[in-house]
Write a protein that holds these residues in place. Structure first.
Motif, mmCIF file in Angstrom:
data_model
loop_
_atom_site.group_PDB
_atom_site.id
_atom_site.type_symbol
_atom_site.label_atom_id
_atom_site.label_comp_id
_atom_site.label_asym_id
_atom_site.label_seq_id
_atom_site.Cartn_x
_atom_site.Cartn_y
_atom_site.Cartn_z
ATOM 1 N N ASN A 57 -25.936 44.547 -28.810
ATOM 2 C CA ASN A 57 -26.568 43.480 -27.761
ATOM 3 C C ASN A 57 -28.128 43.580 -28.268
ATOM 4 O OD1 ASN A 57 -24.378 42.974 -26.230
ATOM 5 N ND2 ASN A 57 -25.338 43.497 -24.179
ATOM 6 N N LEU B 75 -24.087 35.893 -28.148
ATOM 7 C CA LEU B 75 -23.871 37.203 -28.674
ATOM 8 C C LEU B 75 -22.308 37.221 -29.207
ATOM 9 C CD1 LEU B 75 -25.568 39.644 -26.222
ATOM 10 C CD2 LEU B 75 -26.067 39.457 -28.741
ATOM 11 N N GLY C 159 -29.434 40.060 -29.370
ATOM 12 C CA GLY C 159 -29.702 39.225 -28.387
ATOM 13 C C GLY C 159 -31.129 39.267 -27.764
#
Length: 833
Positions: free
Chosen positions: A675, A473, A678
């Motif tokens: 996020n 990330l 991910g």
């Protein structure tokens, strides 16, 4: 790599010790999916489930023996696991009344009538049938040692043959036995079989009896050279050694190492020597062709296999079993010692006793077996974690099953009522979207146990996975080294629905994944695989804690007796991960309308932090505030888009002010914005590469084979196999938009096909995992339900750590979808130490 076993057993008269053609009377009482007939009516075959762990295989084999022995003894029959039985009347025995077997008798005459022999076959899943064909020939020189370990047929038609395995000589008269040839592919191997059938020498593919053979229709390889073994531990030893040999040759093929150059004629001679000598004489060294004492060769083989056995966590058990068999001698030697004491009758008594005694054997297990027969009528244990097919407890479930048996249906119903009352007191509810009332969060009273042998490697593997995703990330939102170095294509990042410009505002020094929720599935063989990564707003820790508190109220006697991880550290670990070196932690929720509001309240209370809504947040030149308190870390239990669009205390959108505070380092959002990149389903396919790239390590926990539908070749395969696969949107979560091919109707499959063709880049497909099942208590009975496991990994300055609580989610009857919003439930999960 899963391993399974087929065992064959003789049926003998308990008084006369003669072989009797009575297998059909046993098979009438036994489940057809686990027990079957063979050519001779005096033989019963059992089929284990495939398992990853040898201890699970041992339990299953012992249960199968229990089943056949229990059916036989009331009929005056005994069960013998050995290559041959010494007392035989050929004229009194008949083949099984089946057209195929009757044709074999007509075609092969005395050869078929004399096949009064039993073997043990070991199957190993290699994943690719071409590979199975390649390694079969390579393994041939290693098999005589396994034959020697199994040799249990010194007596035939009332006399000592002078061989440890006379079964081998009887068996070798079939036209398709012995070492398998060298074939470059499965197609070439299949063409050879077609030639044999066309010749008329054999009538079907089932008559391929090579010492080792690839399956006709599965990517497995089968060991067929071994005698049946009176002792279960010897069968488990054979399974462990054979699997290790298979893995060793698979590695050799992958590395391009040449096959051992041993002529087929020499391999036949090696097999003959093993059949003649067993463990008490000499075997032929496969390396140089010279004689060598059998124990020396077997110990040498064990040493060579040690790295592979350790990789499979088999070393301790396999080395212990090898020592035991070499110390005590083989079955042929034990039978000859019994004959010296009391003749053939004592030989059969020995075989009967050894076969029966080992119906209870499992590594580390005592003789008592716990059964909950009253509540298991019709229970399907074919993929179950807790129950063996005969209703006995598997693995660590003995104490739990004892308690269930003691409580009985009425006692468990009382515990359910107590559970509901406690839930009402706690306010343990959730709300399904579209409904205007709360439900009690569904919790089954029977806890799930994750054995220490499973939990320890899962902890290491999931910490490894989260560490690599954290690095990815940061890289994806900054330098993009992984893309530059060709680890994954740029489109995986650039076209990901979870990619957010806001993600670039997160400082490099910040931890992006404070807490991850990793969804795992386990199949019936015991293989664990990561199904999904949840890196945005993972839920479930609070429900896992609450489930444990319910267990403490309804099963207190068990909680005190079982050595498991304690959830007391969970909140400490979570607090350390969220706060770090900052202060002023608050948990933000959308409020009482959120379906998981109970969990938000519980977590805020356990963490000792304020529970706030977006409307309570304000800003000034000094940072972010909530009800007069400075906030440096905001644990968000609300989607980032919803949070950023929500009005703050001043009525304005929170997004600009929050993101400014994040970019300045005045506020940390846990988890960080962006996020979702991910846990994108397309990225999932590349996570193993990311682990190798960022950490220079082999992934410790596997994923599910995944196909990216934007790729034309993969898309065509998915379209051809849509009824076999699971189709998922790349940005989906909570089970939304998922089509499970084997469970879908024709209309559902047609709709999925249309959506896939319209936007192929939006979809991935995965192989369907047959989820393991676990008992739930329902309507006074135990019933199997599919389960998964959400494990939580937190990160602080010391790196990622698994939180010592986990959430088991339970699918409704007939479903594989475990989400509570779609009818799923949960269980308390006991993580064994």
């Amino acid at each position: 790599m899963a391993v399974g076993v087929e065992e064959e057993f003789h049926t003998v008269d308990l008084e006369t010790h003669r072989l009797l053609p009575r297998a059909d009377s046993l098979l009438d009482q036994l489940p057809v999916e686990r027990f079957g007939a063979e050519l001779q009516r005096s033989v019963v075959e059992t089929n284990s489930r495939p398992f990853l762990r040898l201890i699970d295989l041992a339990e299953d084999l012992a249960a199968l023996r229990r089943g056949v022995v229990a059916s036989a003894e009331p009929l005056g029959l005994g069960i013998v696991a050995a290559g041959t039985v010494p007392v035989v009347d050929l004229d009194a025995l008949k083949v099984t009344p089946d057209p195929r077997f009757e044709n074999m008798l007509e075609e092969y005459q005395l050869l078929a009538r004399e096949q009064l022999i039993c073997g043990a076959q070991v199957h190993v899943d290699v994943g690719d049938r071409d590979l199975a064909v390649k390694i079969a020939h390579r393994l041939a020189p290693r098999l005589p040692a396994l034959l020697a370990l199994s040799a249990s047929s010194p007596y035939w038609l009332g006399g000592d043959t002078g061989y440890a395995s006379y079964r081998t000589l009887l068996w070798s008269r079939w036209p398709t036995t012995g070492p398998v040839g060298d074939f470059a592919s499965a197609a070439e191997y299949d063409a050879m079989i077609d030639d044999l059938i066309r010749s008329g020498v054999i009538t079907d593919r089932g008559m391929i009896y090579f010492d080792i053979r690839p399956s006709a229709h599965l990517p497995t390889i089968e060991l067929r050279i071994c005698d049946a073994c009176p002792r279960v531990e010897d069968v488990v030893l054979l399974a462990g050694l054979f699997r290790a040999l298979v893995i060793q040759e698979m590695d050799a093929v992958a590395e391009g190492r040449p096959a051992p150059r041993v002529r087929g004629e020499v391999v036949r001679a090696m097999n003959w020597r093993a059949a003649r000598a067993g463990l008490e004489g000499e075997l032929v060294d496969p390396a140089d062709g010279t004689p060598m004492p059998a124990p020396v060769q077997i110990r040498r083989m064990l040493g060579e296999l040690r790295p592979t056995l350790e990789r499979m966590d088999d070393w301790d058990l396999v080395s212990e079993l090898t020592d035991a068999v070499l110390r005590g001698g083989g079955s042929a030697a034990r039978q000859r010692a019994a004959y010296a004491e009391g003749g053939l009758g004592q030989v059969v008594d020995l075989l009967l006793a050894e076969t029966r005694a080992n119906t209870e054997w499992a590594p580390g297990a005592g003789p008592a077996r716990t059964q909950v027969t009253g509540m298991l009528a019709g229970y399907d244990s074919s993929a179950d974690e807790a129950v063996v097919f005969d209703g006995s407890a598997r693995g660590p479930y003995g104490l739990l099953m004892n308690t269930l048996e003691r409580l009985g249906p009425d006692g468990l119903a009382d515990r359910e009522r107590e559970r509901d009352e406690v839930q009402r007191q706690l306010g343990m509810t959730f709300r399904v979207p579209g409904e205007d009332h709360d439900r009690l969060f569904p919790v089954d009273v029977i806890p799930r146990i994750v054995a220490a042998e499973d939990w320890a490697p899962l902890q290491a593997g999931l910490a490894q996975r989260v560490k690599a995703l954290e690095l990815f990330l940061h890289d994806a939102y900054t330098d993009r080294h992984a893309i530059r170095d060709g680890v994954l294509p740029a489109w995986v990042v650039d076209e990901a629905p979870g990619l957010r410009p806001d993600g670039r505002l997160v400082p490099r020094s910040a931890t992006r994944i404070a807490v991850a929720g990793i969804d795992l599935v386990r199949d019936g063989a015991g293989r664990w695989a990561v199904l999904e990564d949840n890196l945005r707003v993972p839920s479930g820790i609070g429900y896992a804690l609450a489930n444990r508190r319910l267990s403490a109220r309804i099963l207190p006697e068990l909680l005190r007796a079982v050595p498991m991880t304690t959830p007391a550290r969970a909140m400490t670990m979570l607090h350390e991960a969220l706060v770090g070196d900052a202060s002023g932690l608050a948990l933000v929720t959308s409020g009482e309308s959120d379906s998981a509001y109970f969990e938000h309240k519980l977590l805020a209370r356990e963490l000792g932090v304020p529970l706030v809504t977006p409307g309570q947040l304000s800003f000034d030149g000094d940072g972010v505030w909530a009800d007069g308190n400075r906030v440096e870390v905001l644990y968000r239990r609300i989607d980032e888009d919803e949070l950023f669009e929500a009005p703050g205390a001043d009525g304005r959108r929170l997004g600009p002010a929050l993101l400014t505070a994040v970019a300045r380092g005045e506020l940390r959002l846990a988890n960080a914005p962006g996020n979702g990149l991910g846990d994108d389903k397309a990225l999932y396919a590349y996570v193993p590469r990311l682990i190798e790239y960022y950490l220079d390590e082999r992934p410790l926990v596997d994923g599910v084979p995944t196909y990216l539908c934007r790729d034309e070749e993969a898309r065509e395969q998915v379209l051809d196999r849509l009824d076999e696969l699971v189709l998922k949107p790349v940005d989906g979560y909570g089970g939304a938009g998922v089509t499970i091919g084997p469970d879908a109707s024709r209309a559902e499959l047609d709709g999925a096909r249309e959506r896939l063709l319209a936007e192929p880049g939006r979809w991935i497909a995965q192989e369907t995992v047959r989820l393991s099942t676990h008992p739930v208590f329902e309507d006074g009975r135990l019933r199997p339900r599919a389960v998964d496991l959400r494990v939580f990994v937190s990160q602080d300055e010391g790196g990622p750590r698994t939180v010592p609580v986990a959430l088991t989610r339970v699918a409704p009857e007939g479903s594989r979808v475990v989400n509570s919003s779609q009818g799923g439930g949960s269980k308390d999960t006991w993580l064994m130490q």
